[in-house]
Design a protein around this motif. Structure first.
Motif, PDB file in Angstrom:
ATOM      1  N   GLY A   1      37.936  67.343  88.073  1.00 47.24           N
ATOM      2  CA  GLY A   1      37.533  67.141  89.450  1.00 47.24           C
ATOM      3  C   GLY A   1      38.738  66.660  90.249  1.00 47.24           C
ATOM      4  N   GLY A   2      38.670  66.693  91.560  1.00 50.72           N
ATOM      5  CA  GLY A   2      39.778  66.228  92.373  1.00 50.72           C
ATOM      6  C   GLY A   2      40.692  67.365  92.788  1.00 50.72           C
ATOM      7  N   PRO A   3      41.853  67.033  93.389  1.00 49.94           N
ATOM      8  CA  PRO A   3      42.691  68.049  94.027  1.00 49.94           C
ATOM      9  C   PRO A   3      43.823  68.605  93.175  1.00 49.94           C
TER      10      PRO A   3
ATOM     11  N   GLY B   1      36.193  58.103 102.809  1.00 44.62           N
ATOM     12  CA  GLY B   1      35.244  58.377 101.753  1.00 44.62           C
ATOM     13  C   GLY B   1      35.071  59.876 101.575  1.00 44.62           C
ATOM     14  N   ARG B   2      34.691  60.283 100.353  1.00 49.54           N
ATOM     15  CA  ARG B   2      34.436  61.690 100.065  1.00 49.54           C
ATOM     16  C   ARG B   2      33.035  61.837  99.488  1.00 49.54           C
ATOM     17  N   SER B   3      32.402  62.915  99.865  1.00 51.14           N
ATOM     18  CA  SER B   3      31.109  63.275  99.287  1.00 51.14           C
ATOM     19  C   SER B   3      31.270  64.687  98.750  1.00 51.14           C
ATOM     20  N   GLY B   4      31.481  64.804  97.452  1.00 49.56           N
ATOM     21  CA  GLY B   4      31.824  66.102  96.875  1.00 49.56           C
ATOM     22  C   GLY B   4      33.171  66.544  97.395  1.00 49.56           C
ATOM     23  N   ASP B   5      33.225  67.760  98.009  1.00 46.85           N
ATOM     24  CA  ASP B   5      34.502  68.231  98.547  1.00 46.85           C
ATOM     25  C   ASP B   5      34.584  68.047 100.060  1.00 46.85           C
ATOM     26  N   GLY B   6      33.674  67.239 100.642  1.00 44.27           N
ATOM     27  CA  GLY B   6      33.705  66.966 102.074  1.00 44.27           C
ATOM     28  C   GLY B   6      33.999  65.510 102.367  1.00 44.27           C
ATOM     29  N   GLN B   7      34.435  65.238 103.576  1.00 40.49           N
ATOM     30  CA  GLN B   7      34.771  63.878 103.984  1.00 40.49           C
ATOM     31  C   GLN B   7      33.586  63.243 104.695  1.00 40.49           C
ATOM     32  N   THR B   8      33.373  61.930 104.448  1.00 41.29           N
ATOM     33  CA  THR B   8      32.299  61.197 105.124  1.00 41.29           C
ATOM     34  C   THR B   8      32.839  60.579 106.411  1.00 41.29           C
ATOM     35  N   ALA B   9      31.978  59.855 107.113  1.00 43.58           N
ATOM     36  CA  ALA B   9      32.382  59.203 108.367  1.00 43.58           C
ATOM     37  C   ALA B   9      33.069  57.870 108.133  1.00 43.58           C
TER      38      ALA B   9
ATOM     39  N   PHE C   1      45.422  59.823 102.857  1.00 45.53           N
ATOM     40  CA  PHE C   1      46.286  60.953 103.223  1.00 45.53           C
ATOM     41  C   PHE C   1      47.079  60.643 104.482  1.00 45.53           C
ATOM     42  N   GLU C   2      48.210  61.317 104.601  1.00 46.20           N
ATOM     43  CA  GLU C   2      49.020  61.271 105.812  1.00 46.20           C
ATOM     44  C   GLU C   2      48.645  62.440 106.700  1.00 46.20           C
ATOM     45  N   GLY C   3      48.797  62.265 108.007  1.00 48.77           N
ATOM     46  CA  GLY C   3      48.481  63.333 108.937  1.00 48.77           C
ATOM     47  C   GLY C   3      47.067  63.223 109.466  1.00 48.77           C
ATOM     48  N   SER C   4      46.653  64.256 110.231  1.00 48.29           N
ATOM     49  CA  SER C   4      45.366  64.206 110.915  1.00 48.29           C
ATOM     50  C   SER C   4      44.203  64.623 110.042  1.00 48.29           C
ATOM     51  N   ALA C   5      44.491  65.294 108.906  1.00 51.00           N
ATOM     52  CA  ALA C   5      43.417  65.764 108.034  1.00 51.00           C
ATOM     53  C   ALA C   5      43.891  65.767 106.588  1.00 51.00           C
ATOM     54  N   TRP C   6      42.927  65.739 105.678  1.00 51.99           N
ATOM     55  CA  TRP C   6      43.252  65.728 104.254  1.00 51.99           C
ATOM     56  C   TRP C   6      44.015  66.998 103.845  1.00 51.99           C
ATOM     57  N   SER C   7      45.053  66.820 103.007  1.00 47.66           N
ATOM     58  CA  SER C   7      45.721  67.942 102.355  1.00 47.66           C
ATOM     59  C   SER C   7      46.193  67.462 100.987  1.00 47.66           C
ATOM     60  N   ALA C   8      46.152  68.366 100.018  1.00 45.44           N
ATOM     61  CA  ALA C   8      46.576  68.006  98.666  1.00 45.44           C
ATOM     62  C   ALA C   8      48.066  67.698  98.616  1.00 45.44           C
ATOM     63  N   GLU C   9      48.845  68.265  99.573  1.00 47.03           N
ATOM     64  CA  GLU C   9      50.294  68.056  99.576  1.00 47.03           C
ATOM     65  C   GLU C   9      50.685  66.663 100.062  1.00 47.03           C
ATOM     66  N   LYS C  10      49.867  66.058 100.953  1.00 50.90           N
ATOM     67  CA  LYS C  10      50.215  64.757 101.518  1.00 50.90           C
ATOM     68  C   LYS C  10      49.107  63.733 101.319  1.00 50.90           C
ATOM     69  N   GLY C  11      48.316  63.928 100.267  1.00 53.99           N
ATOM     70  CA  GLY C  11      47.229  62.999  99.998  1.00 53.99           C
ATOM     71  C   GLY C  11      47.193  62.569  98.547  1.00 53.99           C
ATOM     72  N   ALA C  12      46.310  61.633  98.261  1.00 55.52           N
ATOM     73  CA  ALA C  12      46.081  61.152  96.892  1.00 55.52           C
ATOM     74  C   ALA C  12      44.595  60.913  96.711  1.00 55.52           C
ATOM     75  N   GLY C  13      44.137  61.089  95.474  1.00 54.85           N
ATOM     76  CA  GLY C  13      42.724  60.934  95.172  1.00 54.85           C
ATOM     77  C   GLY C  13      42.055  62.288  95.042  1.00 54.85           C
TER      78      GLY C  13
END
Length: 442
Positions: free
Chosen positions: A344-346, A230-238, A268-280
């Motif tokens: 909005g978005g990445p 989940g996302r809340s603005g530009d941050g990730q939720t739990a 997203f793929e990997g340990s954290a969100w990135s625009a290169e390996k994510g969607a949404g």
């Protein structure tokens, strides 16, 4: 007497290998040598014949063009360049015919714009026989360079040398009088990494706290572990979940959404969100069903995603006039373009342009002769930062005017301008010439 005659014969043979300026006449480029994007250009040339020929330095005009095997390379690609001297600044100065296959040309191609430097080119020892007093034939030289930076890379003819192997081994170097010569070809390089085509969709755009939403994805790496969050603005939720992409990079999984501040869902793929390996993020709203206390009123609002759009301050540009017989730079300014990214978005954006040939009274000016110097300004408070494209030729294959990169949260307002310069050949027939510059925002 006999000695004098022999000396004259040797002088005649040696002089036949020298280059002499000729003005006028047209030679066609070898079949298949020129691409649709390349253009014949003319430039002043200073040639130095072999000293033994007894001919002073020569100042004349060379007509040449440059073609490439790939006008849209990626960074890291190798591009093959062909430099064709369509009409050398030279002819056979004697009545003595020259045999075939005695000329070996070498030269340089000058790179500009997004990548600078010289490309060394060389041609085979091959030429048609040259009759006495006849024009030297067209010849081609090839070489390669590796693309090191994205953007528009211009290619201009550089110095060249003709080595002759007849009676003696002799060289005639010809240099560009006012370097660089006009641009004959432009390649538009892109980053070597492929674009991110990952995408997701949701089974529902809203739900109560604790509801699950089905997330469907495509174009992820086959077999990759994918995090749903989940996302809340530009941050990730739990709120997170993990799924595995199948052999085609597709997946379908459920995410339980508890955080009432959720505004979207990402994958997203990997340990954290990135625009290169994510969607949404794909928009998602948590409907807060918490009872309102007596005597209270619950207030809610919604921020709607907008669109990516552009507008122009006019659709006509009058470039400055140039004189017949002189030609040169016909200059002006692009009508200001305003880009609004309210999605909005990445996702970032790219503004590109391409131009047609300039047509006039029974003649045309090649599209590759139009160059621009882009500039881009970002409005204060915008999440993204605008980047101006590289200065250089626009051409019919196109070039980047401005762009904004992908990021965690993108958007904003941007103002794009550019100085325009059309390199008009000397002795272009008088009259009005018009071309159409088309801008595309993606």
């Amino acid at each position: 007497m006999g000695s004098t005659i022999r000396r004259r014969r040797w002088a005649s043979l040696l002089a036949a290998t020298a280059l002499v300026v000729t003005v006028g006449g047209t030679l066609a480029a070898p079949a298949g040598a020129a691409s649709a994007q390349s253009a014949d250009v003319e430039f002043a040339t200073h040639c130095i014949p072999p000293p033994i020929a007894g001919i002073p330095p020569i100042d004349g005009t060379t007509t040449a063009n440059i073609t490439v095997d790939n006008a849209s390379p990626k960074v890291g690609d190798t591009v093959t360049v062909t430099y064709t001297v369509v009409e050398p600044a030279a002819s056979n100065p004697t009545d003595l015919a020259l045999p075939a296959d005695i000329m070996t040309p070498t030269g340089k191609v000058t790179l500009g714009g997004a990548q600078t430097g010289d490309v060394t080119v060389a041609g085979p020892k091959k030429n048609a026989p040259v009759p006495g007093r006849g024009t030297f034939p067209s010849f081609s030289m090839t070489g390669t360079f590796t693309v090191t930076a994205p953007g528009a890379v211009t290619l201009s003819p550089g110095d060249y040398n003709i080595h002759t192997s007849y009676i003696l081994e002799l060289d005639t170097p010809c240099t560009v009088t006012n370097p660089p010569a006009p641009v004959s070809e432009t390649v538009t390089a892109t980053d070597g990494n492929p674009g991110n085509t990952r995408a997701i969709s949701l089974s529902s755009a809203s739900g109560k706290p604790g509801d699950s939403v089905t997330v469907t994805g495509s174009d992820f790496s086959p077999g990759a572990a994918v995090t749903l969050a989940g996302r809340s603005g530009d941050g990730q939720t739990a709120d997170t979940a993990t799924v595995t992409a199948d052999g085609q990079g597709a997946f379908s999984g459920s995410l339980v959404v508890n955080d009432k501040t959720t505004t979207g869902v990402v994958a997203f793929e990997g340990s954290a969100w990135s625009a290169e390996k994510g969607a949404g993020p794909a928009a998602y709203v948590v409907v807060d069903d918490t009872p309102v206390p007596d005597g209270s009123q619950k207030l809610t609002t919604t921020v709607r995603a907008g669109t990516l759009s552009m507008s122009q301050a006019g659709d006509a540009v009058q470039l400055s006039a140039v004189g017949f017989g002189k030609g040169g730079a016909s200059e002006g300014a692009l009508r200001t373009v305003t880009v609004e990214d309210f999605r909005g978005g990445p996702a970032g954006w790219s503004l590109t342009g391409k131009v047609t040939d300039f047509t006039g009274p029974g003649a045309k000016i090649d599209a590759g002769r139009l160059s621009w110097s882009p500039a881009c300004t970002t409005k204060a408070g915008s999440p993204s930062t605008c980047q101006a494209g590289s200065p250089g030729s626009v051409g019919s294959s196109g070039a980047t005017l401005a762009s904004a990169p992908n990021g965690t949260l993108t958007g904003g307002e941007f103002t794009v301008d550019a100085g325009l310069s059309l390199n008009v050949p000397a002795f272009t027939p008088p009259g009005s010439y018009a071309g159409v510059l088309t801008l595309t925002l993606t």
